[in-house]
Motif scaffolding. Sequence first.
Motif, PDB file in Angstrom:
ATOM      1  N   ARG A  12       0.849  -1.193   0.000  1.00 45.84           N
ATOM      2  CA  ARG A  12       0.000   0.000   0.000  1.00 45.84           C
ATOM      3  C   ARG A  12       0.881   1.237   0.000  1.00 45.84           C
ATOM      4  O   ARG A  12       1.963   1.259   0.598  1.00 45.84           O
ATOM      5  N   ILE A  53      -3.974  -5.802  -4.371  1.00 42.29           N
ATOM      6  CA  ILE A  53      -3.774  -4.362  -4.469  1.00 42.29           C
ATOM      7  C   ILE A  53      -4.692  -3.744  -5.523  1.00 42.29           C
ATOM      8  O   ILE A  53      -4.871  -4.298  -6.614  1.00 42.29           O
ATOM      9  N   SER A  61      -2.046   3.283  -3.877  1.00 42.33           N
ATOM     10  CA  SER A  61      -2.207   1.833  -3.856  1.00 42.33           C
ATOM     11  C   SER A  61      -2.888   1.420  -2.555  1.00 42.33           C
ATOM     12  O   SER A  61      -2.422   1.786  -1.461  1.00 42.33           O
ATOM     13  N   PHE A  62      -3.956   0.655  -2.674  1.00 45.36           N
ATOM     14  CA  PHE A  62      -4.767   0.245  -1.530  1.00 45.36           C
ATOM     15  C   PHE A  62      -4.742  -1.265  -1.379  1.00 45.36           C
ATOM     16  O   PHE A  62      -4.765  -2.001  -2.374  1.00 45.36           O
ATOM     17  N   ILE A  63      -4.755  -1.731  -0.137  1.00 48.96           N
ATOM     18  CA  ILE A  63      -4.943  -3.157   0.124  1.00 48.96           C
ATOM     19  C   ILE A  63      -6.427  -3.451   0.002  1.00 48.96           C
ATOM     20  O   ILE A  63      -7.263  -2.794   0.623  1.00 48.96           O
ATOM     21  N   GLY A 412      -5.090   3.586   3.424  1.00 51.47           N
ATOM     22  CA  GLY A 412      -4.842   2.697   2.300  1.00 51.47           C
ATOM     23  C   GLY A 412      -5.354   1.284   2.395  1.00 51.47           C
ATOM     24  O   GLY A 412      -4.810   0.392   1.738  1.00 51.47           O
TER      25      GLY A 412
END
Length: 453
Positions: A12, A53, A61-63, A412
């Motif tokens: 993230r 991701i 960038s996100f989990i 994130g």
Amino acid sequence: MSEIHYRIEQKRHLMGSLPGPKSVALDARRKAVVAGGVASSVPVYVADADGGIITDVDGNSFIDLGSGIAVTTVGASDQNVVAAVQEQVAHFTHTCFMVSPYESYVAVAEELNALTPGTHEKRTVLFNSGAEAVENAVKVARLATGRDAIVAFDHAYHGRTNLTMALTAKAMPYKTNFGPFAPEIYRVPMSYPYREETEIKGEDAARRAITMIEKQIGASSVAAILIEPIQGEGGFIVPADGFLPTLAAWAKENGVVFIADEVQSGFCRTGEWFASQHEGLVPDIITMAKGIGGGLPLSAITGRADLMDAVHPGGLGGTYGGNPVACAASLAAIRTMKELDLNARAANIEKIVTKRFTALVEELGEAGIIGEIRGRGAMMAIELVKPGTAATTKEVNPEAAKAIAAACLQVGVIILTCGTYGNVIRLLPPLVISDELLNDGLDVLVAAVRKAA
């Protein structure tokens, strides 16, 4: 799990405050053209996704702990799925199976007949969405039995069409002001162990529902019992052991079709191909969608051959049902599930999540806000209550659920809420997420719960 090669770095990373300028601009465009009734829980716009991701148009960038609501089980750009789709679209995108059939539809049916519980002879029909699958399962049950009544359960969610709204329990936002609804739908109590007034065994909870069916509807009027083996939108409710088998046995004795709605719980999500298998359940009909298509719109009903073949030719189908591109994606997604043994992966995710949140419950003590940790496989949830009420009044805490989800997003991590009372955090990570990334996401979630407590 076999080694997975990701296109996107599995970390993230935030570029600044959320939403970023490009997402803000896109949202302005959206408001000018998209109906306000369509809501999004995350205010950023996606540019790419792979593994665990999601990246947005601003470079964040996100989990992903939601999988598009249990759809991207194999990830949002699985190599097998991408290759299969590319090959299929190079040949043809559509012919309509009811006009000019093709092999991939037949191949998906063969897979589903083999994967669903039971060794009896089966038949399959393909559709587009979970609601469409549920509607057609009801059609089959009514025609095959010559009866009208359908039994659904408290906290159920089965879709947003007119019939499936009637089957769905929660009014807002799914049903309010959208009636009148389809008739001959009856609701009975679910087994919800955490919220039972007094502890009750699964068999007894089933008999409670059966008594209501017999007294208020009449067994001879019931075409089908429709139930999610693990309720999804209603709060990831896992019924007490014995509840489902007792219902299924009564249904068999009374000529009632037992329909398992596995739209959210199917395809390795719970550590088995289908959640029904945890108690050895063999439904008469199973409805499927979400994880079946590797991200492409596809759904299905698979059922006993005598039931499915009772329908007259032309009675089932649809223009886009079993679209060849979606079928190609489904076959590839199922192959990935087998190659990576994603049932085992889901079971491991359950162990990781349970360990983390059991430790948090112990840390927070009796004053904490976690009422229950529940679920199976990678379909896990925590039910939130007001501080200090977990073992007593169990006062629901939707405010905490909303605040936790917002706090996670800001650093994130995408998580989803659910539940009849809006007080449940649900975890539906892609099964291809790494342990490292999963634990990073859980670190964020644990910190948010700790702060909310």
